[in-house]
Scaffold this motif. Structure first.
Motif, mmCIF file in Angstrom:
data_model
loop_
_atom_site.group_PDB
_atom_site.id
_atom_site.type_symbol
_atom_site.label_atom_id
_atom_site.label_comp_id
_atom_site.label_asym_id
_atom_site.label_seq_id
_atom_site.Cartn_x
_atom_site.Cartn_y
_atom_site.Cartn_z
ATOM 1 N N GLY A 90 0.802 -1.218 0.000
ATOM 2 C CA GLY A 90 0.000 0.000 0.000
ATOM 3 C C GLY A 90 0.834 1.267 0.000
ATOM 4 O O GLY A 90 0.386 2.326 -0.465
ATOM 5 N N ALA A 91 2.070 1.181 0.493
ATOM 6 C CA ALA A 91 2.951 2.351 0.565
ATOM 7 C C ALA A 91 3.757 2.580 -0.712
ATOM 8 O O ALA A 91 4.435 3.592 -0.835
ATOM 9 C CB ALA A 91 3.899 2.198 1.749
ATOM 10 N N ILE A 92 3.664 1.667 -1.666
ATOM 11 C CA ILE A 92 4.405 1.841 -2.926
ATOM 12 C C ILE A 92 3.874 3.075 -3.639
ATOM 13 O O ILE A 92 2.655 3.257 -3.780
ATOM 14 C CB ILE A 92 4.246 0.601 -3.839
ATOM 15 N N ASP A 93 4.798 3.919 -4.097
ATOM 16 C CA ASP A 93 4.404 5.108 -4.854
ATOM 17 C C ASP A 93 3.676 4.663 -6.116
ATOM 18 O O ASP A 93 4.218 3.881 -6.901
ATOM 19 C CB ASP A 93 5.647 5.934 -5.210
ATOM 20 N N GLY A 94 2.456 5.094 -6.273
ATOM 21 C CA GLY A 94 1.644 4.716 -7.417
ATOM 22 C C GLY A 94 0.494 3.786 -7.079
ATOM 23 O O GLY A 94 -0.409 3.593 -7.877
ATOM 24 N N VAL A 95 0.528 3.192 -5.878
ATOM 25 C CA VAL A 95 -0.581 2.339 -5.449
ATOM 26 C C VAL A 95 -1.642 3.225 -4.821
ATOM 27 O O VAL A 95 -1.373 3.977 -3.880
ATOM 28 C CB VAL A 95 -0.122 1.252 -4.456
ATOM 29 N N GLU A 96 -2.845 3.141 -5.366
ATOM 30 C CA GLU A 96 -3.947 3.946 -4.865
ATOM 31 C C GLU A 96 -4.655 3.270 -3.694
ATOM 32 O O GLU A 96 -4.969 3.895 -2.692
ATOM 33 C CB GLU A 96 -4.936 4.201 -5.999
ATOM 34 N N ARG A 97 -4.917 1.948 -3.830
ATOM 35 C CA ARG A 97 -5.555 1.197 -2.743
ATOM 36 C C ARG A 97 -5.351 -0.285 -2.945
ATOM 37 O O ARG A 97 -5.042 -0.737 -4.049
ATOM 38 C CB ARG A 97 -7.037 1.518 -2.627
ATOM 39 N N THR A 98 -5.537 -1.032 -1.871
ATOM 40 C CA THR A 98 -5.432 -2.491 -1.922
ATOM 41 C C THR A 98 -6.587 -3.111 -1.157
ATOM 42 O O THR A 98 -7.158 -2.493 -0.255
ATOM 43 C CB THR A 98 -4.116 -2.998 -1.290
ATOM 44 N N THR A 99 -6.917 -4.332 -1.522
ATOM 45 C CA THR A 99 -7.863 -5.158 -0.791
ATOM 46 C C THR A 99 -7.285 -6.564 -0.766
ATOM 47 O O THR A 99 -6.860 -7.071 -1.806
ATOM 48 C CB THR A 99 -9.245 -5.177 -1.467
ATOM 49 N N SER A 100 -7.266 -7.183 0.398
ATOM 50 C CA SER A 100 -6.654 -8.501 0.532
ATOM 51 C C SER A 100 -7.674 -9.558 0.896
ATOM 52 O O SER A 100 -8.625 -9.290 1.624
ATOM 53 C CB SER A 100 -5.578 -8.469 1.626
ATOM 54 N N SER A 101 -7.430 -10.757 0.398
ATOM 55 C CA SER A 101 -8.230 -11.930 0.762
ATOM 56 C C SER A 101 -7.283 -13.064 1.086
ATOM 57 O O SER A 101 -6.467 -13.453 0.243
ATOM 58 C CB SER A 101 -9.139 -12.356 -0.402
ATOM 59 N N ILE A 102 -7.373 -13.597 2.305
ATOM 60 C CA ILE A 102 -6.554 -14.731 2.714
ATOM 61 C C ILE A 102 -7.099 -15.982 2.029
ATOM 62 O O ILE A 102 -8.313 -16.208 2.004
ATOM 63 C CB ILE A 102 -6.581 -14.910 4.246
ATOM 64 N N ILE A 103 -6.209 -16.797 1.497
ATOM 65 C CA ILE A 103 -6.600 -18.055 0.866
ATOM 66 C C ILE A 103 -6.732 -19.094 1.972
ATOM 67 O O ILE A 103 -5.779 -19.344 2.719
ATOM 68 C CB ILE A 103 -5.545 -18.510 -0.164
ATOM 69 N N LEU A 104 -7.916 -19.687 2.094
ATOM 70 C CA LEU A 104 -8.165 -20.665 3.143
ATOM 71 C C LEU A 104 -7.713 -22.061 2.745
ATOM 72 O O LEU A 104 -7.162 -22.806 3.564
ATOM 73 C CB LEU A 104 -9.661 -20.682 3.509
ATOM 74 N N SER A 105 -7.972 -22.448 1.496
ATOM 75 C CA SER A 105 -7.536 -23.772 1.026
ATOM 76 C C SER A 105 -7.473 -23.774 -0.489
ATOM 77 O O SER A 105 -8.077 -22.918 -1.151
ATOM 78 C CB SER A 105 -8.490 -24.877 1.504
ATOM 79 N N THR A 106 -6.752 -24.746 -1.017
ATOM 80 C CA THR A 106 -6.686 -24.934 -2.465
ATOM 81 C C THR A 106 -7.477 -26.191 -2.769
ATOM 82 O O THR A 106 -7.152 -27.278 -2.264
ATOM 83 C CB THR A 106 -5.213 -25.102 -2.910
ATOM 84 N N LYS A 107 -8.494 -26.077 -3.559
ATOM 85 C CA LYS A 107 -9.332 -27.228 -3.903
ATOM 86 C C LYS A 107 -8.648 -28.098 -4.948
ATOM 87 O O LYS A 107 -8.746 -29.316 -4.885
ATOM 88 C CB LYS A 107 -10.700 -26.776 -4.398
ATOM 89 N N PHE A 108 -7.998 -27.496 -5.931
ATOM 90 C CA PHE A 108 -7.133 -28.222 -6.859
ATOM 91 C C PHE A 108 -6.234 -27.238 -7.567
ATOM 92 O O PHE A 108 -6.489 -26.047 -7.567
ATOM 93 C CB PHE A 108 -7.914 -29.075 -7.874
ATOM 94 N N GLU A 109 -5.142 -27.771 -8.128
ATOM 95 C CA GLU A 109 -4.189 -26.937 -8.866
ATOM 96 C C GLU A 109 -3.642 -27.777 -10.010
ATOM 97 O O GLU A 109 -3.351 -28.954 -9.828
ATOM 98 C CB GLU A 109 -3.048 -26.516 -7.938
#
Length: 143
Positions: free
Chosen positions: A123-142
């Motif tokens: 968020g502090a990077i020059d040029g970043v206006e805003r961020t939204t984060s989502s924690i990944i709970l599990s991977t169903k497949f990859e």
């Protein structure tokens, strides 16, 4: 370069296990070892196969904190933001996307506290206006 259906099947097998022996791949695909070796060499030389990587054990990955961090970038700041994100070892993948955000970073840290610090750094990077984060709970497949 044109990719045949057999090449697509070969790539699919390599995605599952890039360390599989040529003989094992040949058996799975019903091709000769020589044919498989030649196809792999051609795909590497043409750049379709750009390299091989490590897939970390699922149990270990589940012990890490992983998140998708959506990022809105100010106009004309994309190159600066991408360069700064590329320097952060915790950022594993960066996607340019359409929609309400410009980028999605996939990041991995050891603890929630480290993820909190990372999102603040992003968020502090020059040029970043805003961020939204989502924690990944599990991977169903990859793949």
């Amino acid at each position: 370069m044109s990719i045949s259906a057999a090449d697509e099947l070969l790539l699919s097998v390599l995605r599952e296990n890039a360390r599989a022996s040529t003989a094992e791949i040949a058996r799975k695909l019903g091709l000769s070892r020589t044919t498989v070796q030649n196809r792999i060499a051609r795909l590497e030389q043409s750049g379709v196969i750009g390299g091989y990587t490590v897939r970390v054990d699922d149990e270990y990955e589940r012990s890490r904190i992983r998140a998708h961090i959506m990022i809105t970038v100010r106009p004309k700041q994309m190159a600066t933001v991408v360069k700064a994100l590329q320097a952060m070892r915790e950022v594993r993948v960066l996607y340019s996307i359409s929609g309400g955000y410009d980028l999605i970073a996939q990041a991995t840290t050891a603890t929630v506290g480290e993820m909190d610090v990372l999102t603040d750094r992003i968020g502090a990077i020059d040029g970043v206006e805003r961020t939204t984060s989502s924690i990944i709970l599990s991977t169903k497949f990859e793949r």
